[in-house]
Design an enzyme around this catalytic site. Structure first.
Site, mmCIF file in Angstrom:
data_model
loop_
_atom_site.group_PDB
_atom_site.id
_atom_site.type_symbol
_atom_site.label_atom_id
_atom_site.label_comp_id
_atom_site.label_asym_id
_atom_site.label_seq_id
_atom_site.Cartn_x
_atom_site.Cartn_y
_atom_site.Cartn_z
ATOM 1 N N LYS A 62 7.489 -6.065 -11.016
ATOM 2 C CA LYS A 62 8.336 -6.623 -12.081
ATOM 3 C C LYS A 62 9.198 -7.793 -11.629
ATOM 4 O O LYS A 62 9.482 -8.697 -12.417
ATOM 5 C CB LYS A 62 9.283 -5.523 -12.609
ATOM 6 N N THR A 67 3.516 -4.843 -3.977
ATOM 7 C CA THR A 67 4.652 -4.593 -3.083
ATOM 8 C C THR A 67 5.829 -4.140 -3.952
ATOM 9 O O THR A 67 5.796 -4.317 -5.178
ATOM 10 C CB THR A 67 5.029 -5.868 -2.292
ATOM 11 N N ASP A 126 16.123 -1.894 -14.778
ATOM 12 C CA ASP A 126 14.661 -1.762 -14.890
ATOM 13 C C ASP A 126 14.203 -2.085 -16.320
ATOM 14 O O ASP A 126 13.245 -2.828 -16.525
ATOM 15 C CB ASP A 126 14.276 -0.320 -14.495
ATOM 16 N N GLY A 144 3.887 1.241 -17.662
ATOM 17 C CA GLY A 144 2.916 1.975 -16.833
ATOM 18 C C GLY A 144 1.537 1.926 -17.478
ATOM 19 O O GLY A 144 0.975 0.849 -17.693
ATOM 20 N N LYS A 175 11.863 -5.299 -17.748
ATOM 21 C CA LYS A 175 10.669 -5.122 -18.588
ATOM 22 C C LYS A 175 10.820 -5.879 -19.909
ATOM 23 O O LYS A 175 9.862 -6.476 -20.410
ATOM 24 C CB LYS A 175 10.424 -3.630 -18.815
ATOM 25 N N PHE A 230 0.829 -1.209 0.000
ATOM 26 C CA PHE A 230 0.000 0.000 0.000
ATOM 27 C C PHE A 230 0.860 1.255 0.000
ATOM 28 O O PHE A 230 0.685 2.170 0.786
ATOM 29 C CB PHE A 230 -0.972 -0.029 1.178
HETATM 30 N N1 HSE Z 1 11.995 4.214 -12.735
HETATM 31 C C1 HSE Z 1 11.065 3.770 -13.738
HETATM 32 C C2 HSE Z 1 11.145 4.730 -14.916
HETATM 33 C C3 HSE Z 1 9.675 3.722 -13.157
HETATM 34 O O1 HSE Z 1 11.870 5.714 -14.825
HETATM 35 O O2 HSE Z 1 10.535 4.490 -15.945
HETATM 36 C C4 HSE Z 1 8.744 2.770 -13.794
HETATM 37 O O3 HSE Z 1 9.126 1.428 -13.699
#
Ligand code: HSE
Length: 340
Positions: A121, A92, A217, A150, A221, A8
């Site tokens: 992820k 989370t 990141d 997103g 993805k 949350f």
């Molecule tokens: N840190 C990531 C970005 C946030 O800048 O796109 C979304 O996963």
């Protein structure tokens, strides 16, 4: 449909707000009551079989820093054993090292035939097969539009609307922080470090910014897209990855002289799985600026399809979660009609 929200923070609170705002419309469209019967953060919880007011719980969290009574050493899953729910919204924080606590939360729900909707992820980029097999075996559904891009609907677009197409490849920008940094370097002549500081101040970067700038990141993805859309069996470690740490201001300026920009591009296909900085001609869709995410899908019948949108943010991520909840409601509604 009874929902529990596990996690949350910003995204969880966004989901609570989105559900409060949209529940009346969805309930009348699908003739099904939409209730939040449990909310958990890392320290506290609130459950009610009759349904909570999600906005009220979010307000409490903002005021008191917790959603209800402390967990007091009890595990979230221990409490969930006693809760009757249909869908777990698992939001989370992402953990790309061992995928916890997200993985255990999701496995708990899927093992008992519940549905999971997530933005997380880590589990998807490390243990996708285990999760999807568990879902399949027990009749639960696993949906994760919010995990990549997103609010940009790349996963459901590819897997559902474009189901009849063969998707040959996807190239895209999946990290807004990197795009912001590269753009600021080009437009303002800022050195890398200063542009990164600005990105952090905007609150867009991951808690550990190396996740963004080293392409971690983006690689997570890319792995999710490979698993979900190209039916590959990969993890984040299989991605050939170069971040933007080594992109100098000189390189950005040199590219600009040739009417090009540097962009951190993720490329996924049946045979490719890569994240690396590339030169993109100005005017090309992938030369997009700001913090937007973009995906260019190459398909066999439709040709190229491009979608762009907000890759992060409270309500933007909640929007993608809501789209998965809507998909579940739609399926349930269709099967009720079939049975009647
Ligand atoms: N840190 C990531 C970005 C946030 O800048 O796109 C979304 O996963």
């Amino acid at each position: 449909m009874d929902i529990v929200i596990v996690g949350f923070g910003t995204v969880g609170q966004g989901v609570a707000e989105a559900l409060s705002r949209k529940a009346p419309t969805l309930q009348s469209a699908f003739k099904e009551k939409l209730r939040v019967v449990g909310v958990f953060d890392s320290k506290s919880y609130d459950v009610s079989p009759k349904g909570l007011d999600p906005r009220e719980v979010a307000g409490r969290k903002q005021k008191l820093g917790r959603v209800g009574p402390e967990l007091n050493g009890k595990g979230v899953l221990e409490i969930l054993e006693e809760v009757d729910y249909d869908v777990m919204v698992e939001v989370t924080p992402t953990n790309i090292k061992d995928s916890e606590p997200g993985f255990s939360n999701m496995m708990f729900a899927l093992s008992s035939g519940r549905d999971v909707v997530t933005a997380n992820k880590g589990p998807l980029a490390l243990k996708f097969k285990e999760l999807s097999r568990t879902a399949e075996k027990n009749g639960g559904r696993l949906r994760f539009e919010a995990s990549v891009g997103g609010a940009t609907p790349v996963i459901n677009l590819s897997r559902e609307i474009l189901m009849g197409e063969r998707i040959l490849s996807i190239r895209g920008i999946v990290n807004g922080t990197c795009n912001f940094i590269l753009n600021r370097m080009k437009d303002e002549g800022l050195p890398f470090d200063q542009a990164l500081r600005e990105a952090q101040e905007m609150g867009y970067a991951e808690r550990d910014p190396s996740y963004d700038i080293d392409g971690i990141d983006s690689a997570a993805k890319a792995a999710i897209l490979a698993n979900a859309i190209f039916r590959r069996d990969v993890t984040f470690h299989d991605v050939r990855r170069t971040g933007i740490r080594g992109v100098s201001l000189e390189a950005v300026e040199l590219a600009a002289e040739e009417r090009k920009v540097v962009r951190l591009i993720a490329e996924v296909s049946e045979s490719r799985l890569e994240v690396s900085p590339r030169l993109v001609p100005i005017g090309h869709p992938l030369a997009i600026g700001g913090t937007l995410n973009i995906f260019q899908l190459m398909t066999d019948l439709a040709g190229d399809i491009t979608v762009a949108g907000h890759g992060a943010g409270k309500m933007e991520t909640a929007s993608a979660i809501l789209s998965d909840i809507v998909a579940l409601l739609k399926e349930d509604c269709a099967s009720r009609k079939k049975e009647a």
